[in-house]
Design a protein around this motif. Structure first.
Motif, PDB file in Angstrom:
ATOM      1  N   TYR A 184      63.674 -71.213 -18.579  1.00  0.00           N
ATOM      2  CA  TYR A 184      62.556 -70.291 -18.806  1.00  0.00           C
ATOM      3  C   TYR A 184      62.220 -69.539 -17.513  1.00  0.00           C
ATOM      4  O   TYR A 184      62.033 -68.319 -17.526  1.00  0.00           O
ATOM      5  CB  TYR A 184      61.318 -71.038 -19.317  1.00  0.00           C
ATOM      6  CG  TYR A 184      60.139 -70.116 -19.500  1.00  0.00           C
ATOM      7  CD1 TYR A 184      60.097 -69.209 -20.560  1.00  0.00           C
ATOM      8  CD2 TYR A 184      59.077 -70.116 -18.607  1.00  0.00           C
ATOM      9  CE1 TYR A 184      59.038 -68.336 -20.720  1.00  0.00           C
ATOM     10  CE2 TYR A 184      58.009 -69.253 -18.758  1.00  0.00           C
ATOM     11  CZ  TYR A 184      57.995 -68.362 -19.812  1.00  0.00           C
ATOM     12  OH  TYR A 184      56.948 -67.496 -19.962  1.00  0.00           O
ATOM     13  N   ILE A 185      62.179 -70.248 -16.405  1.00  0.00           N
ATOM     14  CA  ILE A 185      61.901 -69.610 -15.111  1.00  0.00           C
ATOM     15  C   ILE A 185      62.957 -68.556 -14.815  1.00  0.00           C
ATOM     16  O   ILE A 185      62.644 -67.436 -14.404  1.00  0.00           O
ATOM     17  CB  ILE A 185      61.819 -70.667 -13.987  1.00  0.00           C
ATOM     18  CG1 ILE A 185      60.603 -71.576 -14.227  1.00  0.00           C
ATOM     19  CG2 ILE A 185      61.770 -70.014 -12.617  1.00  0.00           C
ATOM     20  CD1 ILE A 185      60.557 -72.807 -13.338  1.00  0.00           C
ATOM     21  N   LYS A 186      64.207 -68.889 -15.066  1.00  0.00           N
ATOM     22  CA  LYS A 186      65.306 -67.949 -14.835  1.00  0.00           C
ATOM     23  C   LYS A 186      65.160 -66.718 -15.730  1.00  0.00           C
ATOM     24  O   LYS A 186      65.380 -65.589 -15.280  1.00  0.00           O
ATOM     25  CB  LYS A 186      66.647 -68.648 -15.098  1.00  0.00           C
ATOM     26  CG  LYS A 186      67.852 -67.799 -14.801  1.00  0.00           C
ATOM     27  CD  LYS A 186      69.137 -68.575 -15.024  1.00  0.00           C
ATOM     28  CE  LYS A 186      70.329 -67.689 -14.761  1.00  0.00           C
ATOM     29  NZ  LYS A 186      71.593 -68.394 -14.977  1.00  0.00           N
ATOM     30  N   MET A 204      59.284 -69.918 -25.669  1.00  0.00           N
ATOM     31  CA  MET A 204      58.279 -68.887 -25.445  1.00  0.00           C
ATOM     32  C   MET A 204      58.934 -67.704 -24.742  1.00  0.00           C
ATOM     33  O   MET A 204      59.583 -67.871 -23.718  1.00  0.00           O
ATOM     34  CB  MET A 204      57.138 -69.469 -24.603  1.00  0.00           C
ATOM     35  CG  MET A 204      56.133 -68.445 -24.150  1.00  0.00           C
ATOM     36  SD  MET A 204      54.810 -69.083 -23.090  1.00  0.00           S
ATOM     37  CE  MET A 204      53.936 -70.119 -24.215  1.00  0.00           C
ATOM     38  N   ASN A 205      58.763 -66.537 -25.301  1.00  0.00           N
ATOM     39  CA  ASN A 205      59.290 -65.326 -24.680  1.00  0.00           C
ATOM     40  C   ASN A 205      58.297 -64.776 -23.664  1.00  0.00           C
ATOM     41  O   ASN A 205      57.090 -64.784 -23.910  1.00  0.00           O
ATOM     42  CB  ASN A 205      59.565 -64.254 -25.736  1.00  0.00           C
ATOM     43  CG  ASN A 205      60.727 -64.626 -26.620  1.00  0.00           C
ATOM     44  OD1 ASN A 205      61.700 -65.212 -26.161  1.00  0.00           O
ATOM     45  ND2 ASN A 205      60.623 -64.299 -27.892  1.00  0.00           N
ATOM     46  N   PRO A 206      58.807 -64.265 -22.541  1.00  0.00           N
ATOM     47  CA  PRO A 206      57.897 -63.685 -21.550  1.00  0.00           C
ATOM     48  C   PRO A 206      57.197 -62.440 -22.103  1.00  0.00           C
ATOM     49  O   PRO A 206      57.804 -61.657 -22.841  1.00  0.00           O
ATOM     50  CB  PRO A 206      58.811 -63.301 -20.391  1.00  0.00           C
ATOM     51  CG  PRO A 206      60.116 -63.955 -20.646  1.00  0.00           C
ATOM     52  CD  PRO A 206      60.190 -64.261 -22.099  1.00  0.00           C
ATOM     53  N   LEU A 207      55.932 -62.281 -21.735  1.00  0.00           N
ATOM     54  CA  LEU A 207      55.219 -61.048 -22.052  1.00  0.00           C
ATOM     55  C   LEU A 207      55.529 -60.028 -20.969  1.00  0.00           C
ATOM     56  O   LEU A 207      55.637 -60.366 -19.791  1.00  0.00           O
ATOM     57  CB  LEU A 207      53.710 -61.290 -22.103  1.00  0.00           C
ATOM     58  CG  LEU A 207      53.152 -62.068 -23.280  1.00  0.00           C
ATOM     59  CD1 LEU A 207      51.632 -62.140 -23.196  1.00  0.00           C
ATOM     60  CD2 LEU A 207      53.559 -61.446 -24.605  1.00  0.00           C
ATOM     61  N   LEU A 208      55.669 -58.785 -21.383  1.00  0.00           N
ATOM     62  CA  LEU A 208      56.009 -57.728 -20.437  1.00  0.00           C
ATOM     63  C   LEU A 208      54.898 -56.695 -20.309  1.00  0.00           C
ATOM     64  O   LEU A 208      55.089 -55.666 -19.660  1.00  0.00           O
ATOM     65  CB  LEU A 208      57.322 -57.059 -20.857  1.00  0.00           C
ATOM     66  CG  LEU A 208      58.516 -58.002 -20.971  1.00  0.00           C
ATOM     67  CD1 LEU A 208      59.748 -57.265 -21.443  1.00  0.00           C
ATOM     68  CD2 LEU A 208      58.777 -58.697 -19.642  1.00  0.00           C
ATOM     69  N   GLU A 209      53.753 -56.970 -20.923  1.00  0.00           N
ATOM     70  CA  GLU A 209      52.612 -56.064 -20.809  1.00  0.00           C
ATOM     71  C   GLU A 209      51.334 -56.865 -20.645  1.00  0.00           C
ATOM     72  O   GLU A 209      51.021 -57.725 -21.475  1.00  0.00           O
ATOM     73  CB  GLU A 209      52.506 -55.172 -22.050  1.00  0.00           C
ATOM     74  CG  GLU A 209      53.594 -54.146 -22.160  1.00  0.00           C
ATOM     75  CD  GLU A 209      53.384 -53.219 -23.357  1.00  0.00           C
ATOM     76  OE1 GLU A 209      52.231 -53.030 -23.785  1.00  0.00           O
ATOM     77  OE2 GLU A 209      54.392 -52.700 -23.843  1.00  0.00           O
ATOM     78  N   PHE A 210      50.621 -56.563 -19.583  1.00  0.00           N
ATOM     79  CA  PHE A 210      49.299 -57.125 -19.319  1.00  0.00           C
ATOM     80  C   PHE A 210      48.397 -55.931 -18.995  1.00  0.00           C
ATOM     81  O   PHE A 210      48.278 -55.531 -17.829  1.00  0.00           O
ATOM     82  CB  PHE A 210      49.343 -58.119 -18.152  1.00  0.00           C
ATOM     83  CG  PHE A 210      50.154 -59.357 -18.454  1.00  0.00           C
ATOM     84  CD1 PHE A 210      49.571 -60.461 -19.063  1.00  0.00           C
ATOM     85  CD2 PHE A 210      51.506 -59.413 -18.131  1.00  0.00           C
ATOM     86  CE1 PHE A 210      50.317 -61.598 -19.346  1.00  0.00           C
ATOM     87  CE2 PHE A 210      52.258 -60.544 -18.402  1.00  0.00           C
ATOM     88  CZ  PHE A 210      51.663 -61.640 -19.021  1.00  0.00           C
ATOM     89  N   PRO A 211      47.790 -55.325 -20.014  1.00  0.00           N
ATOM     90  CA  PRO A 211      47.054 -54.072 -19.831  1.00  0.00           C
ATOM     91  C   PRO A 211      45.929 -54.133 -18.796  1.00  0.00           C
ATOM     92  O   PRO A 211      45.747 -53.178 -18.030  1.00  0.00           O
ATOM     93  CB  PRO A 211      46.494 -53.768 -21.221  1.00  0.00           C
ATOM     94  CG  PRO A 211      47.381 -54.517 -22.163  1.00  0.00           C
ATOM     95  CD  PRO A 211      47.835 -55.733 -21.417  1.00  0.00           C
ATOM     96  N   VAL A 212      45.172 -55.220 -18.743  1.00  0.00           N
ATOM     97  CA  VAL A 212      44.087 -55.324 -17.764  1.00  0.00           C
ATOM     98  C   VAL A 212      44.662 -55.274 -16.355  1.00  0.00           C
ATOM     99  O   VAL A 212      44.166 -54.558 -15.482  1.00  0.00           O
ATOM    100  CB  VAL A 212      43.266 -56.624 -17.989  1.00  0.00           C
ATOM    101  CG1 VAL A 212      42.273 -56.859 -16.868  1.00  0.00           C
ATOM    102  CG2 VAL A 212      42.561 -56.584 -19.341  1.00  0.00           C
ATOM    103  N   THR A 213      45.717 -56.022 -16.143  1.00  0.00           N
ATOM    104  CA  THR A 213      46.368 -56.056 -14.836  1.00  0.00           C
ATOM    105  C   THR A 213      46.905 -54.678 -14.462  1.00  0.00           C
ATOM    106  O   THR A 213      46.709 -54.218 -13.330  1.00  0.00           O
ATOM    107  CB  THR A 213      47.509 -57.095 -14.855  1.00  0.00           C
ATOM    108  OG1 THR A 213      46.950 -58.366 -15.170  1.00  0.00           O
ATOM    109  CG2 THR A 213      48.228 -57.162 -13.529  1.00  0.00           C
ATOM    110  N   ASP A 214      47.569 -54.018 -15.393  1.00  0.00           N
ATOM    111  CA  ASP A 214      48.124 -52.694 -15.105  1.00  0.00           C
ATOM    112  C   ASP A 214      47.042 -51.674 -14.777  1.00  0.00           C
ATOM    113  O   ASP A 214      47.219 -50.838 -13.887  1.00  0.00           O
ATOM    114  CB  ASP A 214      48.985 -52.192 -16.272  1.00  0.00           C
ATOM    115  CG  ASP A 214      50.368 -52.801 -16.253  1.00  0.00           C
ATOM    116  OD1 ASP A 214      50.842 -53.216 -15.174  1.00  0.00           O
ATOM    117  OD2 ASP A 214      50.998 -52.861 -17.323  1.00  0.00           O
ATOM    118  N   GLU A 215      45.911 -51.746 -15.476  1.00  0.00           N
ATOM    119  CA  GLU A 215      44.815 -50.811 -15.204  1.00  0.00           C
ATOM    120  C   GLU A 215      44.313 -50.991 -13.770  1.00  0.00           C
ATOM    121  O   GLU A 215      44.092 -50.019 -13.047  1.00  0.00           O
ATOM    122  CB  GLU A 215      43.676 -51.044 -16.209  1.00  0.00           C
ATOM    123  CG  GLU A 215      42.469 -50.156 -15.999  1.00  0.00           C
ATOM    124  CD  GLU A 215      41.243 -50.943 -15.595  1.00  0.00           C
ATOM    125  OE1 GLU A 215      40.502 -50.444 -14.723  1.00  0.00           O
ATOM    126  OE2 GLU A 215      41.012 -52.032 -16.129  1.00  0.00           O
TER     127      GLU A 215
END
Length: 179
Positions: free
Chosen positions: A141-143, A1-12
């Motif tokens: 994955y954590i790293k 699983m690749n990390p997501l780098l965008e969480f629009p709700v959080t950023d707003e």
């Protein structure tokens, strides 16, 4: 699983509190993003976590800055419930409140909303422990998550705040922990 780098709700949400968070903004944002990615991995979610989890992620430690306290759970809940009420999302308040209030619970959480609260609690512990505790997530994955979302002083800020709390109230050095 690749990390997501965008969480629009959080950023707003974070954008609206950028002045209060100040120089710690990038460190807090990356902490939230690491937690949300660990949450995804623990929960087996490929895409974005639920709106409730993303909202709770943004608010879960926010009281540190808005109320200038390490005893930040109640202030963080207050901010989150105000946000939910202002956006006609009050139906999420029970889950968001549980996510925030129980994310520092020492023992496993098994009450209302446990399917989201327990993985969120574990995800936060993984990040706060700098990956020493893994709850079964692969260390690789954590790293990877830590390398694409660097600390930017977040853990140092937590240590300074905890030290100040200890000096002010040595009998209650970690008021955010729950048993």
């Amino acid at each position: 699983m690749n990390p997501l780098l965008e969480f629009p709700v959080t950023d707003e949400i974070l954008t609206s509190y950028a002045l209060a968070i100040g120089a710690d903004l990038l460190g807090y944002r990356n902490h939230i993003y690491r937690v949300l990615n660990f949450y995804r991995a623990i929960s087996g979610i490929e895409g974005l976590p639920s709106e409730a989890v993303q909202i709770a992620g943004a608010f879960h430690d926010l009281g540190i800055w808005t109320d200038q306290t390490i005893d930040y759970l109640e202030p963080s809940v207050r901010l989150a419930t105000d946000y939910l009420a202002n956006r006609q999302l009050s139906h999420l308040s029970g889950e968001v409140t549980a996510l925030i209030l129980e994310h520092h619970k020492v023992r496993s959480y098994a009450a209302d909303h446990a399917l989201s609260v327990e993985p969120f609690r574990r995800a936060d512990i993984i990040d706060v422990s700098l990956g020493l505790l893994t709850f079964g997530l692969p260390r690789a994955y954590i790293k990877t998550v830590k390398s694409v979302l660097p600390n930017h002083g977040f853990h140092g800020m937590l240590l300074r705040q905890t030290a100040r709390q200890f000096l002010r109230s040595p009998l209650k050095p970690l008021p955010m922990f729950r048993w």
